[in-house]
Write a protein that holds these residues in place. Structure first.
Motif, PDB file in Angstrom:
ATOM      1  N   SER A  44      -5.554  -2.443  -5.128  1.00 48.96           N
ATOM      2  CA  SER A  44      -5.537  -1.123  -4.982  1.00 48.96           C
ATOM      3  C   SER A  44      -5.267  -0.644  -3.555  1.00 48.96           C
ATOM      4  CB  SER A  44      -6.679  -0.419  -5.388  1.00 48.96           C
ATOM      5  OG  SER A  44      -7.826  -0.785  -4.811  1.00 48.96           O
ATOM      6  N   GLY A  45      -5.122   0.558  -3.208  1.00 52.62           N
ATOM      7  CA  GLY A  45      -4.617   0.840  -1.643  1.00 52.62           C
ATOM      8  C   GLY A  45      -5.780   0.523  -0.679  1.00 52.62           C
ATOM      9  N   ASP A  67      -1.173   3.910   6.955  1.00 47.51           N
ATOM     10  CA  ASP A  67       0.076   5.058   6.589  1.00 47.51           C
ATOM     11  C   ASP A  67       1.188   4.877   7.770  1.00 47.51           C
ATOM     12  OD1 ASP A  67      -1.363   5.805   4.497  1.00 47.51           O
ATOM     13  OD2 ASP A  67      -1.897   7.758   5.144  1.00 47.51           O
ATOM     14  N   ARG A  74      -6.854   3.905   6.414  1.00 47.22           N
ATOM     15  CA  ARG A  74      -5.753   4.395   5.765  1.00 47.22           C
ATOM     16  C   ARG A  74      -4.849   5.039   6.484  1.00 47.22           C
ATOM     17  NH1 ARG A  74      -5.911   6.181  -0.418  1.00 47.22           N
ATOM     18  NH2 ARG A  74      -7.204   4.795  -1.299  1.00 47.22           N
ATOM     19  N   CYS A  78       3.982   1.752  -2.996  1.00 50.31           N
ATOM     20  CA  CYS A  78       3.255   1.777  -4.197  1.00 50.31           C
ATOM     21  C   CYS A  78       2.599   3.309  -4.347  1.00 50.31           C
ATOM     22  CB  CYS A  78       2.462   0.914  -4.609  1.00 50.31           C
ATOM     23  SG  CYS A  78       3.363  -0.766  -4.771  1.00 50.31           S
ATOM     24  N   LYS A  79       1.978   3.653  -3.107  1.00 50.28           N
ATOM     25  CA  LYS A  79       1.080   4.829  -3.262  1.00 50.28           C
ATOM     26  C   LYS A  79       2.160   6.080  -3.127  1.00 50.28           C
ATOM     27  CE  LYS A  79      -2.665   4.780  -2.234  1.00 50.28           C
ATOM     28  NZ  LYS A  79      -3.833   4.566  -3.013  1.00 50.28           N
ATOM     29  N   ARG A  80       3.309   5.970  -2.683  1.00 52.91           N
ATOM     30  CA  ARG A  80       4.116   7.022  -2.725  1.00 52.91           C
ATOM     31  C   ARG A  80       5.027   7.350  -4.036  1.00 52.91           C
ATOM     32  NH1 ARG A  80       3.811  10.820   1.216  1.00 52.91           N
ATOM     33  NH2 ARG A  80       6.006  11.049   1.463  1.00 52.91           N
ATOM     34  N   ALA A  83       0.305   0.483  -7.675  1.00 49.40           N
ATOM     35  CA  ALA A  83      -0.502   0.661  -6.795  1.00 49.40           C
ATOM     36  C   ALA A  83      -1.923   0.198  -6.880  1.00 49.40           C
ATOM     37  CB  ALA A  83      -0.561   2.427  -6.437  1.00 49.40           C
ATOM     38  N   PRO A 109       1.869   4.834 -11.300  1.00 46.59           N
ATOM     39  CA  PRO A 109       0.562   4.380 -10.575  1.00 46.59           C
ATOM     40  C   PRO A 109       0.255   3.054 -10.889  1.00 46.59           C
ATOM     41  CG  PRO A 109       0.260   6.118 -12.327  1.00 46.59           C
ATOM     42  CD  PRO A 109       1.746   5.475 -12.478  1.00 46.59           C
ATOM     43  N   TYR A 146       1.009  -1.065   0.116  1.00 46.65           N
ATOM     44  CA  TYR A 146      -0.132   0.151   0.114  1.00 46.65           C
ATOM     45  C   TYR A 146       0.969   1.404   0.085  1.00 46.65           C
ATOM     46  CZ  TYR A 146      -2.625   3.890   2.236  1.00 46.65           C
ATOM     47  OH  TYR A 146      -3.264   5.145   2.232  1.00 46.65           O
ATOM     48  N   TRP A 147       1.723   1.492   0.860  1.00 47.19           N
ATOM     49  CA  TRP A 147       2.470   2.583   1.328  1.00 47.19           C
ATOM     50  C   TRP A 147       3.577   2.729   0.181  1.00 47.19           C
ATOM     51  CZ3 TRP A 147       1.708   6.772   3.565  1.00 47.19           C
ATOM     52  CH2 TRP A 147       2.715   7.855   3.855  1.00 47.19           C
TER      53      TRP A 147
END
Length: 565
Positions: A446-447, A508, A504, A405-407, A441, A438, A402-403
């Motif tokens: 997905s997130g 995080d 989330r 790939c999200k960043r 992610a 993207p 999650y983190w």
């Protein structure tokens, strides 16, 4: 008699050469090529040694040199400039469902297979096996990420296929082969195969239990038996793989199947590609939509246990998403650092200017934190018999996926901005890194899916949170900001109200606590201090280039910069 203006005469007629020369190219960086991606990455070298793969360093040295060669880097550009093409039929009218790739794509695949990126931890499991393979994958996907999709799926398929020993006996030796054979032939005629995955459908997406594809027994029902699959798949990535793990509804519920491209008698298996996806990124790799018209497949694992059977493959693909996004961030940071080290503006080198130092150091922080977390997860994969490590792995995988790939997308953009206008041009790698950023992610959950999986892990294995905090707490006392951050996070986990709404925020902070703990214990003092000051002490999301005053940005930049030219 006419006369010619001397200014219009070419130099050979006697004109001074300087009049025809418009400018000299100066203040431009040398190309970032012909360098060793491994030896120029101090943080990676330290992580490989620390996480148990020191005995693999000689081969990583050699692989880093290969990855940084100019001709290897060029393969990535060629594979993306020449998208895959799809042919439904040959010129005689036979249905072939053939996707054709540029030779550069096949060369990247050959390199990956030759160096065991699809197989090495299964061939030689033990200390450092996953760590070494992750490091190689990290180096290789900095060159080109899209072809990593079939490499990852082939690698990740092994745990699921091994659940069906009779099928594994046939397929595993060919999956583990280090040859690469892209020919569109029956698997019986090949010594090496690649494996894909076909899970999602139009009506369900990530909700695979909503799948409508039916599995009809050919004769005997049950694990290892033959079925015909009828339905559709909305995402079939790398459709030229030799076989695919597929989810379909059997009489006893959603089950997992192995579906080959060809039938044992040499005829084409009746599943048909409808079209290739027109993707914004990941373009060197083909993704497709397919219809299954009675396609032959064999059940893998227990009937009605399709998700638990294939979830081990999914866990490994999610881990590779962590590697891939970490690699993208490293390459983006290296490109920005290299450019700013060699370019000056307003009377000073860019990398010496305070505001740019803030951005560059922050890019380096994000990159090192991602890689450090990823290789720690790799070490957990190397210890399947350690219960604590497996509990950590169960939580750290969705948290990290999650983190990290999200960043990645914002990191890619900020690195592109450091380079300026030329960073937007397609002859620079940055547009490709940005378009790719993207993908990880969104793919493989997905997130929101990762956050919900984290909550599911906490519900089914509450002790996984204890194992996670046991790892995090190893840095207790190293930094007061870290201690306060972890204490507040642990306190928030005692409140179960609206936990899904807050998921989330909790995930995080789990990610940040693990990254901070690892950096405090293992990185330089400058890196650890800046990470805690910017990620833990601040309120709200951290934006790149907002490091607090007092951090040693120059030391962080020096640690992360690849010395080329």
């Amino acid at each position: 008699m006419t006369t010619t203006n001397p200014a219009l005469l070419p130099p050979e007629t006697g004109q001074d050469p300087w009049l025809a020369s418009t400018h000299e190219v100066t203040n431009q960086p040398p190309a970032l090529e012909n360098y060793n991606l491994f030896t120029e990455d101090q943080a990676l070298q330290e992580a490989v040694q620390r996480e148990g793969a020191a005995h693999h360093i000689p081969e990583l040295n050699a692989f880093g040199e290969l990855a940084g060669r100019r001709d290897t880097i060029e393969l990535g550009f060629l594979a993306n400039e020449n998208k895959p093409t799809f042919n439904t039929h040959d010129r005689f009218g036979h249905r072939i469902d053939e996707v054709r790739f540029h030779p550069a794509y096949h060369e990247l695949m050959r390199i990956a297979h030759e160096h065991g990126l699809h197989s090495s931890p299964w061939e030689n499991p033990g200390k450092g096996a996953h760590v070494s393979r992750a490091a190689k994958y990290y180096l290789h996907t900095q060159v080109e990420a899209a072809h990593g999709c079939p490499v990852t799926m082939t690698f990740a398929a092994m745990p699921s296929i091994m659940k069906q020993p009779d099928l594994a006996k046939i397929w595993a030796p060919k999956i583990l082969s280090r040859d690469y054979d892209p020919r569109n032939l029956p698997d019986s005629e090949k010594s090496s195969v690649t494996i894909g995955m076909a899970m999602t459908e139009k009506q369900g997406g990530s909700d695979v239990r909503a799948n409508s594809t039916r599995a009809i027994p050919v004769s005997t029902e049950g694990p290892g038996q033959a079925y015909q699959l009828v339905g559709h798949k909305w995402f079939v990535s790398a459709p030229m793989c030799d076989a695919f793990l597929v989810l379909a509804q059997a009489p006893g519920g959603l089950s997992c199947f192995l579906m080959p491209r060809w039938c044992p008698d040499g005829s084409k298996n009746p599943w048909q590609i409808q079209r290739l996806k027109n993707k914004m990124g990941n373009v060197a790799n083909a993704s497709s939509e397919a219809e299954l018209r009675g396609a032959l497949a064999w059940m893998v694992g227990e009937e009605g246990r399709g998700v638990p059977t294939i979830i081990e493959m999914v866990a490994m693909t999610r881990f590779d998403c962590m590697i891939g996004s970490s690699a993208g961030m490293r390459q983006a940071a290296v490109q920005a650092l290299h450019h700013c080290r060699h370019r000056s503006a307003f009377g000073a080198r860019l990398s010496d200017q305070p505001l740019m130092q803030n951005v560059l150091a922050d890019l380096a922080l994000e990159s090192e934190a991602a890689m450090t977390c990823t290789l720690r997860v790799a070490r957990a994969l190397d210890t399947p018999d350690d219960p604590q490590e497996q509990l950590l792995l169960r939580l750290a995988t969705p948290v990290g996926k999650y983190w990290i790939c999200k960043r990645s997308p914002n990191h890619a953009y900020e690195a592109m901005e450091c380079i300026g206008g030329s960073g937007v041009m397609e002859d620079c790698i940055m547009p490709r890194l940005f378009r790719e950023s993207p993908v990880n992610a969104i793919w493989e959950g997905s997130g929101n899916v990762q956050c919900l999986d984290t909550l599911r892990a906490l519900e089914k294995s509450p002790e996984s949170l204890s194992a996670f905090f046991t790892e995090v707490e190893l840095a207790r006392g190293a930094d007061r900001r870290f201690d306060r951050f972890v204490d507040a996070l642990k306190q928030d986990f005692t409140d179960s109200r609206d936990v899904q709404f807050r998921a989330r925020n909790l995930v995080d902070r789990l990610a940040l606590s693990l990254q901070a703990s690892l950096l405090l214990r293992h990185s330089s003092a400058a890196v650890a201090d800046a990470f805690c000051g910017s990620r833990l002490a601040s309120q709200g999301a951290h934006n790149i280039g907002n490091l607090p005053a007092g951090v040693d940005a120059a030391a962080i930049i020096e640690r992360a910069t690849a010395r080329v030219g």
